[in-house]
Design a protein around this motif. Structure first.
Motif, PDB file in Angstrom:
ATOM      1  N   ALA A  52      -2.140  -8.804  -8.690  1.00  0.00           N
ATOM      2  CA  ALA A  52      -3.535  -8.430  -8.971  1.00  0.00           C
ATOM      3  C   ALA A  52      -3.725  -7.852 -10.375  1.00  0.00           C
ATOM      4  CB  ALA A  52      -4.047  -7.451  -7.913  1.00  0.00           C
ATOM      5  N   PRO A  53      -2.894  -6.935 -10.831  1.00  0.00           N
ATOM      6  CA  PRO A  53      -3.095  -6.413 -12.186  1.00  0.00           C
ATOM      7  C   PRO A  53      -2.858  -7.465 -13.272  1.00  0.00           C
ATOM      8  CG  PRO A  53      -1.683  -4.938 -10.922  1.00  0.00           C
ATOM      9  CD  PRO A  53      -1.859  -6.176 -10.119  1.00  0.00           C
ATOM     10  N   VAL A  54      -1.951  -8.393 -13.022  1.00  0.00           N
ATOM     11  CA  VAL A  54      -1.649  -9.423 -14.019  1.00  0.00           C
ATOM     12  C   VAL A  54      -2.854 -10.319 -14.252  1.00  0.00           C
ATOM     13  CG1 VAL A  54      -0.175 -11.407 -14.527  1.00  0.00           C
ATOM     14  CG2 VAL A  54       0.802  -9.392 -13.435  1.00  0.00           C
ATOM     15  N   PHE A  55      -3.508 -10.705 -13.179  1.00  0.00           N
ATOM     16  CA  PHE A  55      -4.655 -11.602 -13.282  1.00  0.00           C
ATOM     17  C   PHE A  55      -5.988 -10.869 -13.200  1.00  0.00           C
ATOM     18  CE2 PHE A  55      -1.235 -14.307 -11.512  1.00  0.00           C
ATOM     19  CZ  PHE A  55      -1.142 -15.192 -12.568  1.00  0.00           C
ATOM     20  N   ASP A  56      -5.946  -9.544 -13.176  1.00  0.00           N
ATOM     21  CA  ASP A  56      -7.139  -8.695 -13.106  1.00  0.00           C
ATOM     22  C   ASP A  56      -8.055  -9.109 -11.953  1.00  0.00           C
ATOM     23  OD1 ASP A  56      -8.714  -6.574 -13.856  1.00  0.00           O
ATOM     24  OD2 ASP A  56      -9.880  -7.747 -15.285  1.00  0.00           O
ATOM     25  N   LEU A  57      -7.450  -9.261 -10.770  1.00  0.00           N
ATOM     26  CA  LEU A  57      -8.195  -9.727  -9.604  1.00  0.00           C
ATOM     27  C   LEU A  57      -9.240  -8.730  -9.122  1.00  0.00           C
ATOM     28  CD1 LEU A  57      -5.348 -11.361  -7.491  1.00  0.00           C
ATOM     29  CD2 LEU A  57      -7.010 -12.474  -8.967  1.00  0.00           C
ATOM     30  N   PHE A  58      -8.960  -7.442  -9.262  1.00  0.00           N
ATOM     31  CA  PHE A  58      -9.869  -6.430  -8.743  1.00  0.00           C
ATOM     32  C   PHE A  58     -10.501  -5.598  -9.840  1.00  0.00           C
ATOM     33  CE2 PHE A  58      -6.437  -6.874  -5.479  1.00  0.00           C
ATOM     34  CZ  PHE A  58      -7.166  -7.682  -4.624  1.00  0.00           C
ATOM     35  N   GLY A  59     -10.454  -6.048 -11.083  1.00  0.00           N
ATOM     36  CA  GLY A  59     -11.039  -5.317 -12.203  1.00  0.00           C
ATOM     37  C   GLY A  59     -10.341  -3.996 -12.476  1.00  0.00           C
ATOM     38  N   MET A  60      -9.005  -3.988 -12.442  1.00  0.00           N
ATOM     39  CA  MET A  60      -8.255  -2.744 -12.567  1.00  0.00           C
ATOM     40  C   MET A  60      -7.681  -2.515 -13.967  1.00  0.00           C
ATOM     41  SD  MET A  60      -6.168  -2.509  -8.990  1.00  0.00           S
ATOM     42  CE  MET A  60      -5.073  -3.836  -9.376  1.00  0.00           C
ATOM     43  N   THR A  61      -8.150  -3.214 -14.979  1.00  0.00           N
ATOM     44  CA  THR A  61      -7.533  -3.099 -16.298  1.00  0.00           C
ATOM     45  C   THR A  61      -7.658  -1.705 -16.891  1.00  0.00           C
ATOM     46  OG1 THR A  61      -9.549  -3.964 -17.313  1.00  0.00           O
ATOM     47  CG2 THR A  61      -7.748  -5.524 -16.908  1.00  0.00           C
ATOM     48  N   ALA A  62      -8.707  -0.964 -16.566  1.00  0.00           N
ATOM     49  CA  ALA A  62      -8.912   0.353 -17.158  1.00  0.00           C
ATOM     50  C   ALA A  62      -8.261   1.476 -16.353  1.00  0.00           C
ATOM     51  CB  ALA A  62     -10.401   0.626 -17.306  1.00  0.00           C
ATOM     52  N   SER A  63      -7.773   1.198 -15.182  1.00  0.00           N
ATOM     53  CA  SER A  63      -7.277   2.243 -14.303  1.00  0.00           C
ATOM     54  C   SER A  63      -5.763   2.105 -14.072  1.00  0.00           C
ATOM     55  CB  SER A  63      -8.021   2.180 -12.967  1.00  0.00           C
ATOM     56  OG  SER A  63      -7.508   3.136 -12.088  1.00  0.00           O
ATOM     57  N   THR A  64      -4.994   2.841 -14.844  1.00  0.00           N
ATOM     58  CA  THR A  64      -3.539   2.788 -14.717  1.00  0.00           C
ATOM     59  C   THR A  64      -3.052   3.250 -13.343  1.00  0.00           C
ATOM     60  OG1 THR A  64      -3.317   3.114 -17.087  1.00  0.00           O
ATOM     61  CG2 THR A  64      -1.368   3.543 -15.744  1.00  0.00           C
ATOM     62  N   PRO A  65      -3.586   4.347 -12.773  1.00  0.00           N
ATOM     63  CA  PRO A  65      -3.122   4.741 -11.437  1.00  0.00           C
ATOM     64  C   PRO A  65      -3.374   3.664 -10.374  1.00  0.00           C
ATOM     65  CG  PRO A  65      -4.283   6.552 -12.458  1.00  0.00           C
ATOM     66  CD  PRO A  65      -4.478   5.357 -13.334  1.00  0.00           C
ATOM     67  N   ALA A  66      -4.464   2.941 -10.483  1.00  0.00           N
ATOM     68  CA  ALA A  66      -4.759   1.870  -9.528  1.00  0.00           C
ATOM     69  C   ALA A  66      -3.772   0.721  -9.682  1.00  0.00           C
ATOM     70  CB  ALA A  66      -6.176   1.370  -9.707  1.00  0.00           C
ATOM     71  N   ILE A  67      -3.395   0.422 -10.908  1.00  0.00           N
ATOM     72  CA  ILE A  67      -2.420  -0.636 -11.155  1.00  0.00           C
ATOM     73  C   ILE A  67      -1.066  -0.253 -10.568  1.00  0.00           C
ATOM     74  CG2 ILE A  67      -1.096  -1.805 -12.959  1.00  0.00           C
ATOM     75  CD1 ILE A  67      -3.654  -1.681 -14.681  1.00  0.00           C
ATOM     76  N   VAL A  68      -0.637   0.970 -10.826  1.00  0.00           N
ATOM     77  CA  VAL A  68       0.652   1.449 -10.319  1.00  0.00           C
ATOM     78  C   VAL A  68       0.652   1.468  -8.794  1.00  0.00           C
ATOM     79  CG1 VAL A  68       2.200   3.438 -10.236  1.00  0.00           C
ATOM     80  CG2 VAL A  68       1.172   2.758 -12.401  1.00  0.00           C
ATOM     81  N   ALA A  69      -0.408   1.960  -8.189  1.00  0.00           N
ATOM     82  CA  ALA A  69      -0.501   2.018  -6.727  1.00  0.00           C
ATOM     83  C   ALA A  69      -0.477   0.617  -6.127  1.00  0.00           C
ATOM     84  CB  ALA A  69      -1.770   2.749  -6.309  1.00  0.00           C
ATOM     85  N   SER A  70      -1.157  -0.314  -6.741  1.00  0.00           N
ATOM     86  CA  SER A  70      -1.191  -1.684  -6.251  1.00  0.00           C
ATOM     87  C   SER A  70       0.201  -2.312  -6.291  1.00  0.00           C
ATOM     88  CB  SER A  70      -2.168  -2.504  -7.092  1.00  0.00           C
ATOM     89  OG  SER A  70      -2.126  -3.860  -6.738  1.00  0.00           O
ATOM     90  N   VAL A  71       0.886  -2.139  -7.395  1.00  0.00           N
ATOM     91  CA  VAL A  71       2.220  -2.734  -7.529  1.00  0.00           C
ATOM     92  C   VAL A  71       3.206  -2.084  -6.560  1.00  0.00           C
ATOM     93  CG1 VAL A  71       4.168  -3.058  -9.102  1.00  0.00           C
ATOM     94  CG2 VAL A  71       1.842  -3.490  -9.891  1.00  0.00           C
ATOM     95  N   ILE A  72       3.167  -0.771  -6.427  1.00  0.00           N
ATOM     96  CA  ILE A  72       4.075  -0.083  -5.504  1.00  0.00           C
ATOM     97  C   ILE A  72       3.815  -0.519  -4.060  1.00  0.00           C
ATOM     98  CG2 ILE A  72       4.645   2.170  -4.500  1.00  0.00           C
ATOM     99  CD1 ILE A  72       4.357   3.337  -7.334  1.00  0.00           C
TER     100      ILE A  72
END
Length: 70
Positions: A23-43
């Motif tokens: 999701a963060p790679v392809f910006d599926l959920f519009g998470m480019t500005a939110s680092t904690p959301a990216i980390v939580a998604s990947v974990i």
């Protein structure tokens, strides 16, 4: 570790986990500005993929659940 996940559970976890990792790679959920959301998604995605790979869910063991046929 005792196997406690069935085939359908594994497939769903693999699909959802892969989507959460990518999701963060392809910006599926519009998470480019939110680092904690990216980390939580990947974990969360890694945890789902690993539990599917090992066919073992620690939470299922705690609550005494199992989705595999015995």
């Amino acid at each position: 570790m005792t196997i406690n996940m069935g085939a359908a559970d594994r497939v769903i976890r693999l699909i959802v986990g892969t989507v959460l990792i990518l999701a963060p790679v392809f910006d599926l959920f519009g998470m480019t500005a939110s680092t904690p959301a990216i980390v939580a998604s990947v974990i969360a995605g890694i945890v789902l993929v690993l539990t599917a790979f090992f066919r073992f869910c620690p939470l299922y063991r705690v609550v005494g659940a199992s989705t595999c046929k015995r």
